[in-house]
Design a protein around this motif. Structure first.
Motif, short mmCIF file in Angstrom:
data_model
loop_
_atom_site.label_atom_id
_atom_site.label_comp_id
_atom_site.label_asym_id
_atom_site.label_seq_id
_atom_site.Cartn_x
_atom_site.Cartn_y
_atom_site.Cartn_z
N ASN A 263 -5.40 9.73 -3.85
CA ASN A 263 -4.21 8.80 -3.89
C ASN A 263 -5.47 7.10 -3.42
N ASP A 264 -5.94 7.02 -1.85
CA ASP A 264 -6.25 6.27 -1.85
C ASP A 264 -7.64 5.53 -3.04
N VAL A 265 -8.27 6.86 -3.30
CA VAL A 265 -9.59 6.72 -4.51
C VAL A 265 -9.35 6.04 -5.44
N LEU B 6 -7.46 0.25 2.82
CA LEU B 6 -7.82 1.15 2.44
C LEU B 6 -9.15 2.42 3.04
N ILE B 7 -10.82 1.16 2.87
CA ILE B 7 -11.58 2.12 2.85
C ILE B 7 -11.76 1.75 4.31
N GLU B 8 -11.09 0.71 4.78
CA GLU B 8 -10.82 0.89 6.67
C GLU B 8 -10.10 1.93 7.58
N ARG C 137 2.22 10.50 3.51
CA ARG C 137 3.25 11.53 3.89
C ARG C 137 4.02 12.29 2.70
N PHE C 138 3.78 12.03 1.95
CA PHE C 138 4.44 12.61 0.39
C PHE C 138 3.70 14.17 0.31
N VAL C 139 2.13 13.44 0.06
CA VAL C 139 0.99 14.29 -0.24
C VAL C 139 1.08 15.70 1.06
N SER C 140 1.45 15.03 2.72
CA SER C 140 1.71 16.47 3.79
C SER C 140 3.04 17.00 3.51
N SER D 90 0.49 3.65 0.21
CA SER D 90 -0.25 4.02 0.29
C SER D 90 0.01 4.88 1.12
N ALA D 91 0.30 4.30 2.97
CA ALA D 91 1.27 5.21 3.86
C ALA D 91 2.31 6.29 2.90
N GLY D 92 3.22 5.80 2.16
CA GLY D 92 3.97 6.51 1.51
C GLY D 92 3.66 7.43 1.08
N ASN D 93 2.63 7.71 0.82
CA ASN D 93 1.62 8.85 -0.33
C ASN D 93 0.90 10.03 0.65
#
Ligand SMILES: Nc1ncnc2c1ncn2[C@@H]1O[C@H](COP(=O)(O)OP(=O)(O)OP(=O)(O)O)[C@@H](O)[C@H]1O
Length: 572
Positions: free
Chosen positions: A126-128, A311-313, A198-201, A193-196
């Motif tokens: 997601n972040d990529v 997100l890179i950070e 949690r969703f993937v986990s 990004s944080a929600g993604n």
């Protein structure tokens, strides 16, 4: 933006540009060339209107030829720009992900035990996607729109100073609104990004635990858990998209309509008074689009780029956490063996799981660790694998304190045959060798000694194991893990209930094969208290509530008639 980035994050940014600068330079040069193309287009429209006014047909024919050539040239510039951008962006992303995976694979073993792998999945998927869109693609768009804004203003200024002043004055309010709203965008991007993550986990857990869900008839609960995670992430995306639309609407309505009508009316008045031509007014109205667009999108794009840099950070921080320890190397001869001296350990400041454990394990020795469930056997093996640093007392491996030993060196020393075997969806041979090069004879020998001889003879090393080893029985999966350890020939072999999924006869054979090995020191956790096997250990350590309550050979322990003898009686 760059100055606020950490050194680790800058490494990832550098990965975008490695062997990729030529693509970047060509893409940027053609992006720059695309700006005059847009401005020339506006100028041509104005010229055509003015020529209509003069009625000069030959001038119109010249303009038509120029228009044709101009369209072809701008098409060539656009195509070249897109091609160079594609080459740059996708190479940059491939290099970024490779570096990220390289750094993740260098992490210590405790990282994967303690951190949520779902967050890595999200960081690399997601972040990529957000970095591709927000950082790389928008990077070019920022350059394009900034130049378009500057070029349009310069052209307006050259055509009519008073009309330019009107356009600038009418742009001030929407610029301020757009900049202010752009800041909120970064926050919303980070929340997505944080929600993604949690969703993937959650999804990973639900899919990995599918058989448990089915067995428990908990499909309804699983659907509910999925729905909650799904609704959360989509709500966050909705908030982000709504804000994006709001910025667009505010900028377009305020900026677009106000600016275009204002400039058109002011231009018409100047044309009536003879200050400018009708063609100039048309050029201005057209150039207003090139003011509106950048004002509309630049704050958003800059905010997205800032959010993507965040997100890179985030990836850099995650990769740095629990880095593999660099320290002292230990010789494979393991001189001095492994010595635990008054070791104590508790997970996260909880109750002690191990207390005052002292053991001496000599190179090549055979040791068994027995005790009731929860007595701390696996924890002890985990400490020896370097899985936790927070123990008290001392663990010396080949004369070096364990917490000072280099993580790579420790991996070279310790082989683990675990209760849980992970198999790749690949061939039997690759699962045994873990994709490394070993002579085929050595692989076959390890398979034979691990009890896989018949399977290999029947199906060959090229046999497909299936996802998670679905095409193998539980016992075969464990034998693969044993074959792996036998092949690596590490000086220490830690065995954690490796024979639990095997039938009694095969389990005895496999345990016997481990005992027969020449060379490695073995520490075997076992619940199988078979006298014939236990009698072959040099020493048996009996753990009870984290303490070594008895130790000795099988004969000594049974003769003592203590806790161990009681355990044997219960199991037997
Ligand atoms: N990662 C962890 N975090 C917190 N507590 C843990 C963790 N792993 C194990 N424990 C706790 O530590 C204690 C010892 O667990 P351990 O797995 O070492 O026992 P064991 O003797 O190997 O048990 P078994 O024979 O059932 O595998 C248990 O109370 C367990 O709940």
């Amino acid at each position: 933006m760059k100055s606020t980035m950490s050194a680790a994050a800058r490494d990832y940014v550098r990965a975008f540009y490695r062997d990729n600068r030529l693509n970047l330079a060509v893409a940027l040069a053609l992006t720059v060339l695309d700006v005059p193309a847009a401005l020339i287009g506006s100028w041509l429209l104005g010229r055509i209107i003015d020529v209509i006014g003069t009625g000069d047909a030959s001038e119109l024919a010249h303009l038509a030829v120029f228009c044709g050539a101009f369209l072809l040239a701008s098409l060539a510039v656009s195509l070249g720009m897109y091609r160079a951008k594609c080459a740059f962006i996708y190479r940059a992303l491939a290099q970024y992900k490779s570096l990220a995976f390289e750094r993740l694979s260098e992490k210590g073993v405790r990282a994967f035990a303690r951190e949520n792998t779902g967050s890595y999945l999200s960081l690399l998927t997601n972040d990529v996607a957000s970095i591709e869109e927000g950082y790389l693609k928008r990077g070019f768009l920022i350059v394009y729109h900034a130049l378009l804004l500057a070029g349009s203003l310069a052209m307006m200024f050259a055509l009519s100073v008073p009309l330019t002043a009107v356009a600038v004055a009418l742009s001030a309010a929407p610029i301020a609104a757009s900049v202010a709203m752009g800041r909120e965008m970064g926050e919303r991007e980070r929340a997505v990004s944080a929600g993604n993550e949690r969703f993937v986990s959650r999804l990973r857990d639900l899919l990995a635990g599918f058989s448990v869900v089915k067995a428990f008839r908990a499909e309804g609960e699983a659907r509910w858990l999925f729905a909650a995670a799904n609704a959360e992430v989509e709500a966050l995306k909705r908030r982000r998209y709504w804000w994006e639309c709001l910025i667009g609407a505010v900028s377009e309505n305020l900026c677009g309509s106000l600016l275009q009508f204002g400039v058109f009316l002011a231009g018409a008045w100047l044309a009536v008074t003879g200050e400018v031509t009708a063609g100039t007014v048309l050029v201005f109205v057209n150039l207003c689009n090139y003011l509106v667009m950048p004002i509309n999108v630049l704050p958003q794009f800059l905010a997205s780029r800032r959010a993507a840099a965040g997100l890179i950070e985030k990836l850099a921080e995650a990769a740095e956490k629990n880095e593999a320890r660099r320290g002292e190397g230990v010789g494979r001869d393991l001189a001095g063996g492994v010595v635990l001296d008054h070791v104590g350990f508790a997970y996260d400041g909880g109750e002690p799981v191990l207390s005052d454990v002292s053991l001496e394990l000599a190179p090549g020795g055979r040791y068994a660790l027995v005790g009731a469930s929860g007595s701390g056997k696996s924890t002890l093996l985990n400490l020896l694998m370097g899985g936790e640093d927070g123990y008290t007392g001392s663990i010396r491996v080949g004369g070096h304190e364990l917490r000072c030993v280099d993580a790579g060196s420790l991996c070279d020393l310790m082989g683990l045959i675990d209760q849980q075997v992970f198999l790749f969806d690949d061939t039997l041979g690759n699962n045994v060798t873990m994709f490394r090069d070993f002579p085929e004879a050595a692989v076959l020998d390890a398979c034979r000694r691990a009890g896989l001889g018949e399977l290999v003879a029947e199906k060959g090393l090229g046999y497909a194991c299936g996802e998670g080893g679905a095409n193998l029985s539980g016992g075969e999966r464990q034998r693969v893990s044993i074959a792996r350890a036998l092949l690596r020939k590490t000086p220490v072999l830690l065995v954690d209930e490796a024979t639990s999924a095997l039938d009694a006869r095969t389990a005895s054979e496999v345990a016997g094969a481990i005992l027969d090995l020449e060379g490695p020191m073995r520490l075997v956790v076992t619940h199988r208290l078979e006298p014939a096997l236990l009698a072959r250990y040099d020493e048996i350590f009996v753990l009870r509530e984290g303490r070594v309550v008895e130790r000795g050979t099988y004969a000594e322990l049974t003769a003592a008639g203590g806790y161990f003898a009681g355990l044997c009686a219960v199991v037997g």
